[in-house]
Design an enzyme around this catalytic site. Structure first.
Site, PDB file in Angstrom:
ATOM      1  N   CYS A 353       0.794  -1.232   0.000  1.00  0.00           N
ATOM      2  CA  CYS A 353       0.000   0.000   0.000  1.00  0.00           C
ATOM      3  C   CYS A 353       0.830   1.288   0.000  1.00  0.00           C
ATOM      4  O   CYS A 353       0.464   2.236  -0.708  1.00  0.00           O
ATOM      5  CB  CYS A 353      -1.015  -0.006   1.138  1.00  0.00           C
ATOM      6  SG  CYS A 353      -0.401  -0.551   2.727  1.00  0.00           S
ATOM      7  N   ARG A 382       7.777 -11.085   4.936  1.00  0.00           N
ATOM      8  CA  ARG A 382       7.460 -10.895   6.355  1.00  0.00           C
ATOM      9  C   ARG A 382       8.350 -11.816   7.187  1.00  0.00           C
ATOM     10  O   ARG A 382       8.528 -12.990   6.851  1.00  0.00           O
ATOM     11  CB  ARG A 382       5.991 -11.227   6.629  1.00  0.00           C
ATOM     12  CG  ARG A 382       5.014 -10.461   5.730  1.00  0.00           C
ATOM     13  CD  ARG A 382       4.366  -9.307   6.411  1.00  0.00           C
ATOM     14  NE  ARG A 382       3.535  -8.536   5.481  1.00  0.00           N
ATOM     15  CZ  ARG A 382       2.215  -8.634   5.398  1.00  0.00           C
ATOM     16  NH1 ARG A 382       1.567  -9.492   6.175  1.00  0.00           N
ATOM     17  NH2 ARG A 382       1.538  -7.880   4.559  1.00  0.00           N
ATOM     18  N   GLN A 400       0.940 -11.045  -2.936  1.00  0.00           N
ATOM     19  CA  GLN A 400      -0.436 -10.634  -2.679  1.00  0.00           C
ATOM     20  C   GLN A 400      -1.095 -10.147  -3.971  1.00  0.00           C
ATOM     21  O   GLN A 400      -0.452  -9.468  -4.779  1.00  0.00           O
ATOM     22  CB  GLN A 400      -0.474  -9.509  -1.645  1.00  0.00           C
ATOM     23  CG  GLN A 400      -0.036  -9.922  -0.254  1.00  0.00           C
ATOM     24  CD  GLN A 400      -0.160  -8.778   0.730  1.00  0.00           C
ATOM     25  OE1 GLN A 400       0.331  -7.679   0.489  1.00  0.00           O
ATOM     26  NE2 GLN A 400      -0.825  -9.030   1.844  1.00  0.00           N
ATOM     27  N   ASP A 402      -2.974  -7.613  -4.596  1.00  0.00           N
ATOM     28  CA  ASP A 402      -3.276  -6.442  -3.778  1.00  0.00           C
ATOM     29  C   ASP A 402      -3.870  -5.333  -4.626  1.00  0.00           C
ATOM     30  O   ASP A 402      -3.327  -4.993  -5.686  1.00  0.00           O
ATOM     31  CB  ASP A 402      -1.978  -5.936  -3.138  1.00  0.00           C
ATOM     32  CG  ASP A 402      -2.151  -5.572  -1.679  1.00  0.00           C
ATOM     33  OD1 ASP A 402      -3.298  -5.572  -1.209  1.00  0.00           O
ATOM     34  OD2 ASP A 402      -1.141  -5.287  -1.022  1.00  0.00           O
ATOM     35  N   HIS A 404      -5.716  -1.301  -4.297  1.00  0.00           N
ATOM     36  CA  HIS A 404      -6.059  -0.149  -3.477  1.00  0.00           C
ATOM     37  C   HIS A 404      -6.926   0.774  -4.308  1.00  0.00           C
ATOM     38  O   HIS A 404      -6.558   1.143  -5.427  1.00  0.00           O
ATOM     39  CB  HIS A 404      -4.800   0.561  -2.977  1.00  0.00           C
ATOM     40  CG  HIS A 404      -4.006  -0.307  -2.051  1.00  0.00           C
ATOM     41  ND1 HIS A 404      -2.991  -1.126  -2.487  1.00  0.00           N
ATOM     42  CD2 HIS A 404      -4.125  -0.536  -0.712  1.00  0.00           C
ATOM     43  CE1 HIS A 404      -2.499  -1.805  -1.461  1.00  0.00           C
ATOM     44  NE2 HIS A 404      -3.171  -1.478  -0.381  1.00  0.00           N
ATOM     45  N   LYS A 487     -12.045  -3.440   9.131  1.00  0.00           N
ATOM     46  CA  LYS A 487     -11.977  -4.307   7.956  1.00  0.00           C
ATOM     47  C   LYS A 487     -13.072  -5.362   7.993  1.00  0.00           C
ATOM     48  O   LYS A 487     -13.571  -5.736   9.053  1.00  0.00           O
ATOM     49  CB  LYS A 487     -10.611  -4.978   7.840  1.00  0.00           C
ATOM     50  CG  LYS A 487     -10.298  -5.979   8.943  1.00  0.00           C
ATOM     51  CD  LYS A 487      -8.913  -6.604   8.740  1.00  0.00           C
ATOM     52  CE  LYS A 487      -8.583  -7.576   9.879  1.00  0.00           C
ATOM     53  NZ  LYS A 487      -7.247  -8.177   9.725  1.00  0.00           N
ATOM     54  N   HIS A 533      -8.301  -0.738   1.047  1.00  0.00           N
ATOM     55  CA  HIS A 533      -7.338  -1.815   0.827  1.00  0.00           C
ATOM     56  C   HIS A 533      -8.113  -3.098   0.555  1.00  0.00           C
ATOM     57  O   HIS A 533      -9.095  -3.386   1.234  1.00  0.00           O
ATOM     58  CB  HIS A 533      -6.480  -2.061   2.075  1.00  0.00           C
ATOM     59  CG  HIS A 533      -5.739  -0.858   2.574  1.00  0.00           C
ATOM     60  ND1 HIS A 533      -4.371  -0.776   2.597  1.00  0.00           N
ATOM     61  CD2 HIS A 533      -6.187   0.314   3.102  1.00  0.00           C
ATOM     62  CE1 HIS A 533      -3.999   0.377   3.127  1.00  0.00           C
ATOM     63  NE2 HIS A 533      -5.088   1.053   3.436  1.00  0.00           N
TER      64      HIS A 533
END
Length: 660
Positions: A353, A382, A400, A402, A404, A487, A533
Site C-alpha cells: 500500500c 514478512r 499478494q 493487492d 487499493h 476491515k 485496501h
C-alpha cells in the site's frame, strides 16, 4: 438457618427454587449427567459450589464451549498427573484447553518419545477409571510457594498473578486475576491426596466424568513463548464428550492429513521448500507454475473487466516510506531487519500500500478519475518466526493480489458494496461457496489505533452496511482492526468444513492523510480521497494451498496442470494419441501422452495418482472407428466418443470451470 432462594436460568426457561443451606450446584442439577459445571452470576463454578441466597445459576453442558474447555482442562490435569507418576523428575509448566483439545508443558531431561506417549495415555486411562475427585481450595501466595517449592515454573506464575497476559498463552487458566487456588486430585475412596496443581478451574467433578480422550503428539515449546526462556516439552491431546465424537474428530484429522498441501505438493510435484533458501520460502515447479498461472490469469481478466489498472512496484525501499505510512512502528516485528547502503536504511517490502500511494501521488488527480482502482501481484516479505512457518499458508515470502481503491466519501458506500460482491463472486468461481463475514473494529482502550473517533465510526458503519447487504452471517471481531481502519474479512469453509480467512477489505482515512493524497473536486477545492485496501486471495501462495486442500489435489480441469493424458493400450496406438494431443493443444488444452514402457493398468494408476481429470484411452476399436474412450477420476468410463466431440467436451469442461 433460613432457606436459600436461587433462580435456575436455562436457555428457554427460568425457575425459582427454594433449597436448604449447603445445597451445591450438583444438587440443583442432580441426574443431569451432561451438566459438568455451573455459571453463577456470570462466573463459572465447579458443581461442588454451594449456592447462596438470591444467586442466578445456569447449568453448563459438556457439549457447550465452556463445557468443552472444562473437559479438556480437566484432562490436561490427568495427563500431567500421569506424566509425574511415570517421570517424577518432570517439572510442570502450564496446561490450558485449546481448540479441539489441550496441552501441557513439562521441563524434562529428554524429549518425550512416541513410546512415552503410549505409556502416559495408558496411565491416564488408569487415573480416569479411579474416579479421583477434583477439589478446589483457596490458598495464599505464601502458602502456595511453600507447597509448590519444587515447581519453579509455578512459582514464577504466582509472581505474575493478576497479569496473566504477561505470563504466557493459557496462563490465565493457572492463576487468573483473582484469588489463588489449588486443585487437589483426591482418591475416590479414602479422600487422600493423589496429585495437586495450581489452577483457577473450574474442573469436572471426577476423572470418571472424562468420556473420551487421546494423546496426539509432543513438541518443543519455549516457556512463556519466548526464545530467551528454557525449552520445555509439550504434549498435545484431545478430549470429547463421547467416543463417537472422538472418533469423528480423529477421522477428520486423518482426512485433513490426507489433504495436507505440503504432502500433496510433494506427491504432485507442484512446489518445494529447498533448505538452501531458508524457512518459509517456496519454489514452484512447472506443474505448480501452471496452476498458479491459471489462477493469476483468470483473476487478471476479471480485474480488467472491473476497470482495475495494473501497476508494479519494487521489492525494496527506503525505510522512511514505512515510517510515513505508519507500518514501521506498528509492524516492525513482522518486517525483516534493515539493509544499509548509501548511508541509508532500506527495508524489504512487507506490504504494497505505501508504494501504491506513491503511484497515486505521482501527479495531480481529478475527481473525474475516481474511483481509481490500482492492482498488483506484489511480492512481499514478512519475518515469521521459524516455529510458526507452515508450508504455503504461513511463509516469509509471498505474493499478494493487492488492490487499493481511491474514491470520494460519496462513492465509498457503492464502491464497498460492489467490491464485496466482486470478491465473493470471484471466490465462487474458484470453487468456494460457504462464507461468513467478520467485521473487525477498533478497541477504544488500545493506543495502537490512529485517527479520529468520527472517522472510525463512519468507516465502520459503512463497512457494516455493505456486509449486511450480502445476506451472510456477520461475526464481530472487536479489536481486530488494522491500526488505520476497520476491515471486513471473508471466511470461507472448505470441503471438509475448515474455515479459512480469504479476502480482506479495509477502509482507511489515515494513509491518505499521512501521504498528503489529494484530488481536485468539482468546485476546484482540494479534497482527501478515501483509500480502500483489498486483497482477494490474501496471498497467492496461501490461496493455492487452500484450493489444493479443498480439492484434495484433484483440481478442476481448468486449473489442473495436466487436463488429459492419453493412455495407449499398446505401442501401435501412440501415434493416434499424439495426433489427438496435438489437436487438443491447438485448442489451448494441456494434454500429454504416456508413451512409457509401463503396462496400461500402471499408466492408469499413475494418472489416478496424478489426479488428472481425463484419461483418454485408445485401443484398436477406437483407432479404427476414429474415436477415443474417457476414464474419469472416479473410475467411471465413457466409450466410443468421436475425436472432435471428445476435444469439444474437454474444452467445454475447462471453459465452464466445471469439476469432473
Amino acid at each position: 438457618m433460613s432457606d436459600v432462594r436461587v433462580i435456575i436460568q436455562r436457555v428457554s426457561e427460568r425457575e425459582e427454587r427454594v433449597v436448604t443451606p449447603g445445597t451445591t450446584a450438583a444438587d440443583l442439577f442432580s441426574g443431569e449427567r451432561t451438566v459438568v459445571a455451573a455459571r453463577v452470576g456470570g462466573e463459572l463454578k465447579d458443581l461442588a459450589y454451594q449456592v447462596q441466597d438470591g444467586e442466578q445459576v445456569e447449568p453448563v453442558e459438556i457439549s457447550s464451549q465452556d463445557g468443552l474447555n472444562i473437559l479438556r482442562h480437566s484432562t490436561a490435569h490427568v495427563m500431567a498427573q500421569a506424566v509425574q507418576e511415570l517421570f517424577p523428575e518432570a517439572k510442570l509448566g502450564i496446561g490450558p484447553p485449546i481448540r479441539d483439545g489441550f496441552y501441557y508443558d513439562f521441563d524434562m531431561p529428554e524429549p518425550f518419545t512416541p513410546e512415552d506417549l503410549k505409556r502416559v495415555e495408558k496411565k491416564m486411562q488408569e487415573i480416569q477409571k479411579r474416579g479421583q475427585r477434583f477439589a478446589r481450595r483457596v490458598t495464599t501466595d505464601e502458602a502456595a510457594r511453600e507447597e509448590l517449592a519444587d515447581e519453579p515454573y509455578k512459582l514464577e506464575l504466582i509472581g505474575l498473578k493478576g497479569n496473566a497476559a504477561q505470563a504466557a498463552e493459557g496462563a490465565d487458566a493457572e492463576v487468573g486475576g483473582g484469588e489463588l487456588t489449588i486443585y487437589d486430585n483426591l482418591d475416590a475412596k479414602t479422600g487422600e491426596l493423589c496429585w495437586k496443581d495450581l489452577c483457577r478451574g473450574p474442573h469436572l467433578p471426577t476423572t470418571r466424568a472424562i468420556p473420551a480422550f487421546k494423546l496426539m503428539r509432543s513438541a518443543a515449546a519455549y516457556w512463556r513463548g519466548s526464545e530467551k526462556n528454557p525449552q520445555l516439552q509439550r504434549i498435545y491431546g484431545t478430549a470429547w464428550p463421547s467416543k463417537d465424537e472422538l472418533k469423528a474428530h480423529l477421522d477428520f484429522l486423518a482426512e485433513a492429513e490426507r489433504r495436507d498441501h505440503r504432502k500433496l505438493g510433494n506427491e504432485l510435484d507442484l512446489f518445494s521448500f529447498p533448505e538452501e533458501l531458508g524457512p518459509g520460502l517456496a519454489v514452484f515447479h512447472p506443474k505448480g507454475g501452471i496452476v498458479r498461472r491459471e489462477m493469476e490469469t483468470y483473476s487478471r481478466r476479471r480485474h480488467e473487466d472491473a476497470d482495475y489498472q495494473f501497476v508494479n512496484t519494487p521489492h525494496i525501499s527506503k525505510e522512511r516510506l514505512f515510517e510515513i505510512s505508519g507500518h514501521l512502528p506498528s509492524y516492525a516485528e513482522a518486517m525483516f531487519p534493515p539493509l544499509q547502503f548509501d548511508e541509508q536504511n532500506y527495508r524489504l517490502k512487507a506490504m504494497n500500500c505505501p508504494m501504491h500511494n506513491l503511484v497515486y501521488k505521482a501527479r495531480g488527480r481529478s475527481y473525474r478519475e475516481l474511483p481509481l482502482r490500482l492492482f498488483e501481484f506484489g511480492t512481499v516479505y514478512r519475518y515469521e518466526k521459524s516455529g510458526v512457518v507452515h508450508g504455503l499458508t504461513r511463509s516469509r515470502g509471498f505474493t499478494q493480489d493487492d488492490s487499493h481503491i481511491y474514491c470520494t466519501k460519496e462513492q465509498m458506500p457503492q464502491e464497498l458494496d460492489s467490491l464485496l460482491t466482486f470478491v465473493l463472486d470471484l471466490l465462487r468461481d474458484y470453487g468456494l461457496h460457504d462464507f461468513e463475514l467478520e467485521l473487525s473494529t477498533r478497541d477504544p482502550e488500545s493506543d495502537k489505533f490512529i485517527g479520529e473517533d468520527a472517522e472510525w465510526e463512519e468507516a465502520t458503519e459503512t463497512l457494516r452496511q455493505a456486509a449486511e447487504k450480502q445476506g451472510l452471517p456477520l461475526v464481530p471481531d472487536p479489536g481486530g482492526a488494522a491500526y488505520y481502519g476497520p476491515k471486513i474479512s471473508v471466511q470461507a469453509r472448505d470441503a471438509i468444513g475448515r474455515s479459512w480467512q480469504m479476502s480482506t477489505i479495509q477502509v482507511d482515512f489515515q494513509q491518505p492523510k499521512r501521504f498528503g493524497l489529494e484530488y481536485t473536486a468539482a468546485d476546484g477545492s482540494k479534497q482527501q480521497p478515501v483509500m480502500i485496501h483489498r486483497a482477494l486471495f490474501g496471498s497467492i501462495e496461501r490461496f493455492f494451498a487452500v484450493l489444493l486442500e479443498h480439492y484434495a489435489g484433484a483440481f478442476p480441469a481448468w486449473l489442473a496442470p495436466v487436463q488429459a493424458v492419453g493412455i495407449p493400450v499398446g505401442d501401435s496406438h501412440v501415434p493416434y494419441l499424439e495426433e489427438f494431443a496435438r489437436k487438443a493443444r491447438d485448442r489451448g488444452l494441456r494434454v500429454d501422452v504416456d508413451s512409457s514402457a509401463d503396462r496400461m493398468q500402471k499408466k492408469i494408476r499413475n494418472a489416478q495418482k496424478g489426479k488428472i481429470p481425463f484419461m483418454v484411452i485408445v485401443g484398436d476399436d477406437d483407432m479404427n472407428a476414429g474415436t477415443v474412450s474417457f476414464r474419469y477420476r472416479d473410475g467411471s468410463q465413457e466409450n466410443g466418443i468421436p475425436v472432435d466431440e471428445a476435444l469439444a467436451k474437454i474444452a467445454k469442461v475447462v471453459e465452464e470451470r466445471a469439476q469432473v
